[in-house]
Structure formats: C-alpha cells, structure tokens
Design a protein around this motif. Structure first.
Motif, short mmCIF file in Angstrom:
data_model
loop_
_atom_site.label_atom_id
_atom_site.label_comp_id
_atom_site.label_asym_id
_atom_site.label_seq_id
_atom_site.Cartn_x
_atom_site.Cartn_y
_atom_site.Cartn_z
N TRP A 6 -8.55 6.47 10.38
CA TRP A 6 -9.56 6.07 9.41
C TRP A 6 -10.55 5.10 10.05
CZ3 TRP A 6 -5.13 4.68 5.56
CH2 TRP A 6 -4.57 5.86 5.06
N THR A 66 -13.41 1.97 10.29
CA THR A 66 -13.46 0.59 9.81
C THR A 66 -14.13 0.53 8.45
OG1 THR A 66 -13.63 -0.19 12.10
CG2 THR A 66 -14.25 -1.75 10.37
N LEU A 110 -3.39 0.82 11.02
CA LEU A 110 -3.73 1.94 10.15
C LEU A 110 -4.75 2.86 10.80
CD1 LEU A 110 -3.85 0.07 6.73
CD2 LEU A 110 -2.34 1.97 7.28
N GLN A 111 -5.74 2.29 11.48
CA GLN A 111 -6.71 3.11 12.20
C GLN A 111 -6.03 3.94 13.27
OE1 GLN A 111 -9.39 -0.13 13.33
NE2 GLN A 111 -11.03 0.83 12.15
N ILE A 141 -4.94 4.41 -0.09
CA ILE A 141 -5.07 3.01 0.29
C ILE A 141 -6.08 2.30 -0.62
CG2 ILE A 141 -6.93 3.10 2.01
CD1 ILE A 141 -3.62 1.30 2.53
N SER A 174 -6.63 8.55 2.65
CA SER A 174 -7.47 7.35 2.53
C SER A 174 -7.64 6.91 1.08
CB SER A 174 -8.84 7.59 3.17
OG SER A 174 -9.50 8.68 2.55
N PRO A 185 -5.01 -7.60 5.42
CA PRO A 185 -5.97 -6.58 5.86
C PRO A 185 -6.40 -6.70 7.32
CG PRO A 185 -6.57 -7.37 3.68
CD PRO A 185 -5.46 -8.25 4.17
N TRP A 190 -4.19 -0.95 -2.02
CA TRP A 190 -4.88 -2.16 -1.57
C TRP A 190 -5.95 -2.58 -2.58
CZ3 TRP A 190 -6.40 -2.70 4.27
CH2 TRP A 190 -5.24 -2.85 5.05
N THR A 229 2.26 0.88 -0.78
CA THR A 229 1.42 1.14 0.39
C THR A 229 2.19 1.89 1.48
OG1 THR A 229 0.11 -0.84 -0.07
CG2 THR A 229 -0.02 0.03 2.15
N LEU A 281 -11.54 1.46 5.59
CA LEU A 281 -10.61 0.37 5.32
C LEU A 281 -11.33 -0.84 4.73
CD1 LEU A 281 -8.35 0.72 8.46
CD2 LEU A 281 -7.76 1.28 6.11
N MET A 304 -5.35 -3.57 9.69
CA MET A 304 -6.46 -2.63 9.84
C MET A 304 -6.34 -1.80 11.11
SD MET A 304 -10.54 -3.51 9.39
CE MET A 304 -10.30 -4.11 7.73
#
Length: 452
Positions: free
Chosen positions: A65, A67, A59-60, A124, A121, A52, A128, A115, A70, A56
């Motif tokens: 997305w 913080t 993916l952002q 995930i 969103s 992660p 995850w 994934t 996530l 992170m």
C-alpha cells in the motif's frame, strides 16, 4: 434532670471531640482519586497514537500500500478523533463520564484487535479509521477538560496538564514495545498489545471513575460550600431535564461561533494538530527511515518526545494557573515553528546531538498548548467551556488529518518530506500571532452575546 457536673462533663467531652473534624477534612479529596483513574485511562487509550508511524512501513512492505493510502486511514482516524470530541463531552454530561469512557476504551481495543485480520486497504480504513477514531475521539483531550472542570475549582490548569500528560505517558509506555514487536515477531502482535492496553483499564474505570462530586457527597476540590462556580461546573444531568447530547453539542457550537475568541482558538489549535499528530506523530518515523535511520531508533526518539511531553505539559499547567495563557500559547507555537524549520537539516542515519536537542524542545512543547487553551475556553464560555473545548479540539484534529494526508501525498510526489516541515514551520508563526492577539475576558463578558 441533668446536674451541673454532668453538663460540664458533656461540654468537656464535646470540646475534646471537636479537633477530630478538621483531621477528617484533611484526608485526600476524592477528586484526586478520580484524576488518577482518568490518567490511567488516558494512558491505556494512547497506545494507538504511537502506532501509525511505527506500523506504516511494515504494512507497506507486506501489502504494497502507498503512503497516501495509509495516511488516509490515519486522516479518517484524526477527523473522527476530533469530531467525536464535542459530542463525547455532551455525552459525558448526559450519561456520565464512566459509561462513555468504558465504551471508548472498548472501541479502541476492538478496532486494534480486528486490525490483525486485514488484507485489503478498505479494511484498514475501517479499523484504524472508523472504530479507533470513534474510540479515541471519546477519550480525547476534552476528557481531561471535563474531569478538571467537574471535579476541581482549584488547580484546574495543573490537573489538565497532568491528565494531558497521560497521553504522552501512553506513548512513552507503548512506543518502544510496538516498535520492537513490529519488527519481530510482527505488526499484528503490536496491534494486539494496543488492544490489551486499552481493555486492561476498563475494569478500573467501571469501579473507580465517579461521574461527579455529588456521587460521593462532596464539593469539587477547592470549592467553598457556597461556591457559585462549583455549581456551574456540576454536570447538567444533576439539574433539570436531560438534554440530548448531540443537540447540546450543536447548541454550544452555535453560541460559541458568535464569539471571536472561539475562532482564534480553533485556528491556532488546528495548526497545533497539524504540527503534532498530523506531521511528527504520523510521519517522523517514515521520514527518518528515508534518511537511513532504523525504525526502532526513530521510535526511541519519539519515546523521548513523550518523556519531555509529560514534563512540559505538567509545567504548562502550573504556568497556566499563574500567567496569561495567551502569551504562553504564542511562545509555545513560535518555539515549535523554529524546531520544524531546522528539522530537515537534522535528519540523518545517525542520531546527532542536535537531533537530541530538537527532540527535547519539541517534547516540552508537544501538547503544552492544551492547558492554556482549555483555560481560555473556561474563562470565556463558563459552564460551556468543556464542550467548547471539544469543538476547538475538533479543529485540532481536522488540522492533523489534513496535514497527515498532505504530507503523505507530498512524500509520494517528491520523494521527501522537506516541504511539509517548512510549511508547518510557517503555520506555527501564524498560530503564534493569532494567539498573542486573543483578547482577555473579564467575567466572560465577550461570551454574553453568544448566550443571547
């Protein structure tokens, strides 16, 4: 009718054959082979624990997305990681360690592989959060406690330390590669690496991970033939009618909840989870990125944490076999609090020597709390110790989940993580105080009211 010379020859032959028996006893006990496979299984399951923080930022950048979103996925994962653990311990007693472990690794592999298909969103949260959370929860630290309690009566603390270090070894193995793949060619390939790591161990588990010493006709390592404790450690499926795993887990919780030590351990372990998986494990790399440090450099620092985590956890297991585990817990938590207190001053674009010192100390302390906590569970709750440790570990992951999402929200609200680090330092001092006041139990006497 036998003659005297023939009888003498027979006695002589028997006397010559006798020394071979002790030599057979000196062969490697099967418990160590089971522990080795369990270690590899924990390494294979640990890939996502490293992911992660590294994934992170990519993916952002791709999906935009926040913080908080996530962090919510990580929090779901951590909650399920924790709440699955006590039921997984009971499932291992009901269906066997091998079946539960293989299923858990398959779930981790499936969740990580799926994934690569996400574009919303909520997806995930499903991969995850739900799938990997259930899988990793079944492969949680309670797995190490179950193996140690079932297969060993001697050196339990050391074995739990070695197996717990398997998660750190997994972090060490996967983290640098995940960080490199996340940058080039991309985070999807990193997710596939995690899936491959989990699935690769399944054949070994199915072939070599035995459920109990009875399966191979031996006693637990270090047990005498009339060792009552060894009989208590035997899996419940070998004696009497089988109990529904969920019912057993809840019955153990009901009994444990009447014992003050359970709540002390749960509170301390909740803070432990908040300050490891929840904060450092999830937010160290994004926080270092905020200060201008490249993600690969920050990932490398976490890998170094993994190296010293292995050393610290095995050493903690050795110490737990020799010293009061309550004092060990208090020392571990207080040192961790000091490290978190100074962390905001150490974060920089460049790696300074002071940061290396922090990484070494935090690594030695990362999950050093596990062997003494498991030892107190076993001392206090006897044969229920593994399932009780599962519930204590659930508190660990609930604390981690709360810290993961709270730190993400603080970062979005303030633009930095400083308040999260300082708050965690204060919580560690509380955990140290709680641990130091846990009463010592002789003959598990405090657990007796719970069994009534």
């Amino acid at each position: 009718m036998s003659t005297l010379p023939e009888e003498a020859a027979k006695v002589s032959a028997d006397s010559v054959a006798l020394p071979s028996s002790p030599r057979k006893r000196r062969r490697l006990h099967p418990a160590w082979a089971v522990a080795a496979v369990a270690f590899l299984a924990l390494v294979g399951a640990a890939g996502f624990r490293a992911a992660p923080g590294v994934l992170m930022v990519p993916l952002q950048q791709e999906f935009g997305w926040s913080t908080t979103v996530l962090s919510a996925a990580v929090s779901i994962n951590l909650v399920l990681f924790g709440l699955t653990a006590p039921f997984a311990a009971a499932l291992m007693e009901r269906f066997g360690v091998r079946a539960v472990t293989a299923t858990a690794l398959a779930l981790i592999g499936m969740g990580s592989a799926l994934t690569v298909l996400v574009n919303q969103s909520w997806q995930i949260l499903l991969t995850w959060g739900l799938l990997i959370g259930l899988g990793t929860g079944s492969m949680a630290l309670v797995f190490a406690a179950t193996i140690a309690n079932t297969w060993f009566t001697k050196s339990r603390g050391l074995v739990i330390g070695i197996l717990t270090a398997g998660s750190a070894a997994g972090q060490l193995v996967f983290l640098p590669f995940i960080a490199m793949l996340a940058q080039d060619p991309g985070w999807r390939q990193a997710s596939l690496l995690i899936a491959a790591g989990a699935l690769a161990v399944v054949p070994l588990v199915l072939k070599f991970l035995k459920n109990s010493p009875a399966d191979v006709g031996v006693l637990p390592y270090g047990a005498a033939p009339v060792d009552v404790e060894a009989e208590e450690a035997a899996p419940v499926q070998d004696s009497g009618p089988r109990t529904n795993a969920a019912v057993r887990a809840l019955q153990v919780l009901r009994r444990a909840s009447k014992v003050r030590t359970f709540w002390a351990l749960a509170a301390g372990f909740a803070i432990c989870g908040a300050t490891t998986n929840g904060l450092i494990g999830t937010h160290f790399i994004p926080s270092a990125h905020d200060h201008g440090m490249p993600e690969t450099t920050a990932a490398g620092l976490l890998a170094v944490v993994g190296i010293f985590d292995i050393i610290g956890t095995i050493a903690s297991g050795w110490l737990t076999d020799r010293f009061n585990p309550r004092i060990l817990l208090a020392v571990y938590y207080q040192f961790r609090g000091i490290g978190l207190l100074v962390l905001p001053l150490l974060l920089n674009a460049e790696v300074q020597p002071s940061m290396i010192v922090f990484v070494v100390i935090y690594g030695l302390d990362w999950v050093a709390t596990v062997p003494p906590t498991a030892a107190i569970c076993r001392e206090t709750f006897g044969a229920d110790g593994s399932v009780v440790f599962g519930w204590v570990f659930a508190a660990h992951q609930l604390g981690a989940a709360a810290a993961a999402i709270a730190a993400g929200a603080l970062r979005d609200a303030t633009g930095h993580y400083t308040y999260a680090w300082l708050g965690a330092a204060a919580m560690c001092t509380i955990a140290a105080g709680i641990s130091a006041t846990i009463r010592r139990h002789k003959g598990s006497k405090e657990a007796e009211p719970a069994a009534a």
